[in-house]
Design a protein around this motif. Sequence first.
Motif, PDB file in Angstrom:
ATOM      1  N   VAL A 167       0.160   4.385  -2.415  1.00 53.72           N
ATOM      2  CA  VAL A 167      -0.003   5.760  -1.935  1.00 53.72           C
ATOM      3  C   VAL A 167       1.031   6.685  -2.586  1.00 53.72           C
ATOM      4  O   VAL A 167       0.698   7.761  -3.068  1.00 53.72           O
ATOM      5  CB  VAL A 167       0.105   5.821  -0.394  1.00 53.72           C
ATOM      6  CG1 VAL A 167       0.339   7.246   0.093  1.00 53.72           C
ATOM      7  CG2 VAL A 167      -1.158   5.243   0.235  1.00 53.72           C
TER       8      VAL A 167
ATOM      9  N   PHE B 211      -5.905  -3.414  -0.911  1.00 55.38           N
ATOM     10  CA  PHE B 211      -6.147  -2.758   0.381  1.00 55.38           C
ATOM     11  C   PHE B 211      -6.846  -3.717   1.346  1.00 55.38           C
ATOM     12  O   PHE B 211      -6.399  -3.919   2.472  1.00 55.38           O
ATOM     13  CB  PHE B 211      -7.014  -1.516   0.129  1.00 55.38           C
ATOM     14  CG  PHE B 211      -7.452  -0.779   1.361  1.00 55.38           C
ATOM     15  CD1 PHE B 211      -6.650   0.209   1.917  1.00 55.38           C
ATOM     16  CD2 PHE B 211      -8.679  -1.047   1.959  1.00 55.38           C
ATOM     17  CE1 PHE B 211      -7.061   0.907   3.051  1.00 55.38           C
ATOM     18  CE2 PHE B 211      -9.093  -0.356   3.089  1.00 55.38           C
ATOM     19  CZ  PHE B 211      -8.281   0.627   3.639  1.00 55.38           C
TER      20      PHE B 211
ATOM     21  N   TYR C  99      -6.641  -1.764  -6.549  1.00 55.36           N
ATOM     22  CA  TYR C  99      -6.326  -0.963  -5.357  1.00 55.36           C
ATOM     23  C   TYR C  99      -7.192  -1.429  -4.182  1.00 55.36           C
ATOM     24  O   TYR C  99      -6.690  -1.732  -3.091  1.00 55.36           O
ATOM     25  CB  TYR C  99      -6.587   0.510  -5.679  1.00 55.36           C
ATOM     26  CG  TYR C  99      -5.950   1.538  -4.763  1.00 55.36           C
ATOM     27  CD1 TYR C  99      -6.310   1.641  -3.421  1.00 55.36           C
ATOM     28  CD2 TYR C  99      -5.005   2.436  -5.260  1.00 55.36           C
ATOM     29  CE1 TYR C  99      -5.740   2.615  -2.606  1.00 55.36           C
ATOM     30  CE2 TYR C  99      -4.433   3.411  -4.445  1.00 55.36           C
ATOM     31  CZ  TYR C  99      -4.807   3.501  -3.121  1.00 55.36           C
ATOM     32  OH  TYR C  99      -4.245   4.462  -2.312  1.00 55.36           O
TER      33      TYR C  99
ATOM     34  N   MET D  23       0.816  -1.218   0.000  1.00 55.64           N
ATOM     35  CA  MET D  23       0.000   0.000   0.000  1.00 55.64           C
ATOM     36  C   MET D  23       0.850   1.269   0.000  1.00 55.64           C
ATOM     37  O   MET D  23       0.390   2.316  -0.447  1.00 55.64           O
ATOM     38  CB  MET D  23      -0.966   0.011   1.189  1.00 55.64           C
ATOM     39  CG  MET D  23      -2.047  -1.071   1.151  1.00 55.64           C
ATOM     40  SD  MET D  23      -2.914  -1.240  -0.439  1.00 55.64           S
ATOM     41  CE  MET D  23      -3.678   0.377  -0.582  1.00 55.64           C
TER      42      MET D  23
ATOM     43  N   SER E 142      -5.003   5.673   1.885  1.00 53.61           N
ATOM     44  CA  SER E 142      -5.637   4.761   0.921  1.00 53.61           C
ATOM     45  C   SER E 142      -7.147   4.741   1.107  1.00 53.61           C
ATOM     46  O   SER E 142      -7.899   4.687   0.129  1.00 53.61           O
ATOM     47  CB  SER E 142      -5.120   3.332   1.113  1.00 53.61           C
ATOM     48  OG  SER E 142      -3.736   3.288   1.063  1.00 53.61           O
TER      49      SER E 142
END
Lengths: 495, 495
Positions: free
Chosen positions: A339, A353, A349, A335, A374
């Motif tokens: 970012v 996540f 994504y 992550m 995120s």
Amino acid sequence: FEHLMFGGSVNVPNFDEKMALDLKHTQSFETYLEHEKEIKAKFWKYADIDIDDPMIDQSLRYNIYQLHQSGANDEKRHIAAKGISGEGYEGHYFWDTEAYMLPFFILTHPKQAKSLLMYRYHTLDEARLEAHNLGVSRGAKIPWRTINGKESSPYYPAGSAQVHINSDIAHAIKTYYYATRDDQFMAEFGLEILLETAIFLLEYGHFNDQGFHLYGVTGPDEYTAIVNDNYYTNKMAQAHFSFTYDYVTKHYDKAHQVLEKLSISVEDLTMMKKASDEMTLLIDQHKKIIKQDQSFMDKKELDIQSIPKDHFPLLLNYHPLHIYKHQVLKQADTMVALVFLNDVEKTLYQNTFDYYLKRTTHDSSLSKCIYGISAYHLGLHELAYEYFKYVATLDLEDRKKYTRYGLHAANLGGSYLMLAYGLFGIRMKEILHLEPAYQKEFKTASIHITYHQKNIHISLKDSKITLTSDGPIELMVYGKHVLVEASYTFGVKVN
Amino acid sequence: FEHLMFGGSVNVPNFDEKMALDLKHTQSFETYLEHEKEIKAKFWKYADIDIDDPMIDQSLRYNIYQLHQSGANDEKRHIAAKGISGEGYEGHYFWDTEAYMLPFFILTHPKQAKSLLMYRYHTLDEARLEAHNLGVSRGAKIPWRTINGKESSPYYPAGSAQVHINSDIAHAIKTYYYATRDDQFMAEFGLEILLETAIFLLEYGHFNDQGFHLYGVTGPDEYTAIVNDNYYTNKMAQAHFSFTYDYVTKHYDKAHQVLEKLSISVEDLTMMKKASDEMTLLIDQHKKIIKQDQSFMDKKELDIQSIPKDHFPLLLNYHPLHIYKHQVLKQADTMVALVFLNDVEKTLYQNTFDYYLKRTTHDSSLSKCIYGISAYHLGLHELAYEYFKYVATLDLEDRKKYTRYGLHAANLGGSYLMLAYGLFGIRMKEILHLEPAYQKEFKTASIHITYHQKNIHISLKDSKITLTSDGPIELMVYGKHVLVEASYTFGVKVN
């Protein structure tokens, strides 16, 4: 105190002369007070923020003030993991500075950002020696943990093995360059760091039929050590290689001197480009999830909910072999790349996540700010708000019961990034990117930044963003190119 | 001296009483001399070998005499890596004993073999604690390095992570049992060790869609650490699980008491069987080569020929990260499984041998005997002979320039195995297996062994093997079942 700091810093030429000079110029208390007041006023002028949640507002302002006070006042010093607030990590510097704190300085006090980057330049020879120590005959390996530029990690699997630090510093240089267009810094210092750190990675890794690989590395997640093709490491190296290659190509007139000085050939640059193009970035195509590394997703599952509260942080309670063979993260890993580089489509994504958050202990204070940013990106504003509160008050509320060892300096920066990257969706690219997050918790918020030498104020009020600038500024707003003369207002996009 | 030895040994009940008793029974020098002569005569009677190469003959006899003299005279003591001949490895015990030395004792002095295995039984409680230390709540983890039964490895990646030691000890127990049919030992001690060490591995590993895996382990090759599905580890665990399951099934009347004592259920045994059946054994199907582990064959190549002689052993000259990310072996790894279990078809055996030999530094003295035995198996008798000379004289000729720290005790055993396993092709299975190697370097050779309580003499003369036994003995000769009443002669098979 000043003297003590120098004791642990890199070699300062003419140290005695400097001390003598300082003493000679001793002035009255009032003079110093005035000077200090000016410094503080200037700090707040360029850095102040405002948010309509008193707790977060106060905390963030405390946090950035602490960053300002963290002791990195010249090019020979960096910011320690605890700043100058405590003895944790023995005053050592880590990637924390460039990855978590530097964006604040770039956005508010670019000169200090440059000064921090210069520390890496001044310690480049030690980094070259460290490359040799790791068996790589060329380039430079930024130490994972250091004061004087020499690697001081006591435990290489969660230390020297984190070769991603080379690309973290490269990313910081790129970001600084994008925000400032400081070509002089690049020609004199930045490019040399970029090239030397890239050459190390190029030699550390290898090509095979499937592409370019980085084996035997540890990513940001220190609960998963010595792995192959860590996504964060590879993705950041790819950006590192490609930016370096492009910069050299575009500025060859000045760059060729640096290349000559470093004995870096056109073939080296071609290999760098090839490594970037053929970089291994592992994705589980079936589950549509980015793989943290070659084997993470195949490891044994660990239900972190079932672990007793007093067994955290895991590293103090379990053998590393137990931790490493399980699907468990100390902190955000993949992550962080999402970012920082922000170039992954939404389904991937979101899945990534979800997958890693469930497996993350947040035993490191470098974790929740990343997941929080995120979460804003994904429209999960309630979770983002929860994390925002947590990271903003981590030290003021002593949430980790560790603040007695000093402030968590990376998280100080991280809490600022929750506002800048998270809420306002700022990203420092060739032009300033803005993608403010849809959320309901704050009615108003504002931030002062400096970009391309323009002083910019961005404020949120009732789902509208107003940007004012003291000069023309180019923007990318939700992917749309905008040229702003003095001010610009737009609505926050609903996810 | 005796006293010093006890100082570092496991707890001996009534130690003072024993000392007092010894003193009371002190006798004349002549009496002790006679006693010692008897012991030595008995040793040579059951262990002597003969080979028509004076250098190898003398060396092998020196080596086995040193094994005999290595200080393991009761169940509380094991054989240190240097025996009692030097201070290297600080008197610690490793897998070296069971994997490299024990076959000699099983084949010549089974009582002493049992005594060595009993050391593991007496230290089983410490091994249970070590399992807990590694995050596994059940079973026992044999320490990689110990005197008193507690894990003493200073560096876990090439220490505790070598969980294969559990199966090495299991293999030793199985081999001892096959050679002796000592069901009493099994019921009272052996089965408990087998079960506890198996349960640890079962819990350490995990199942997924592709089968049973052991992640986060180090195989015999200490230049490749903390990997997934190391072939040697998995293959030995498979044999461990399957033998244990079969033994329990066949001897359930006695085994059920042990199971109850250890709280091991039928479900546990079923899982053990399942893990054995679904064990991950990685093979590159295209190249027809066994993969040392999940990623070894994808690592960066390292041309060991190009490394300066004085840079060996690599571990003293290179950072572990440099070593681990390359295709380089300290010692035989996959080949150890092929030698011990001997159940891989020839093409795969040959390709695997070629692939890894080229990448092996032999920085460990546990390496060349294994490759030498494999070379005999493959008919590469010239190479085998070269290695035989090397391992036989490793200490007498001080070939590693390290003998000042003590004899290489594993290699002492390994040199014997070159004769027993290599030249004579002995393997200890439910019945004695014999597959003498085709070779041209020796005209005559002979070996005394004990199998199923029969004293057996096997001799080679002019490509014929003659076996004599003091009682009926079953054999498997080149895959053919043979019942020998008193003697049997057959020709060495040409590869």
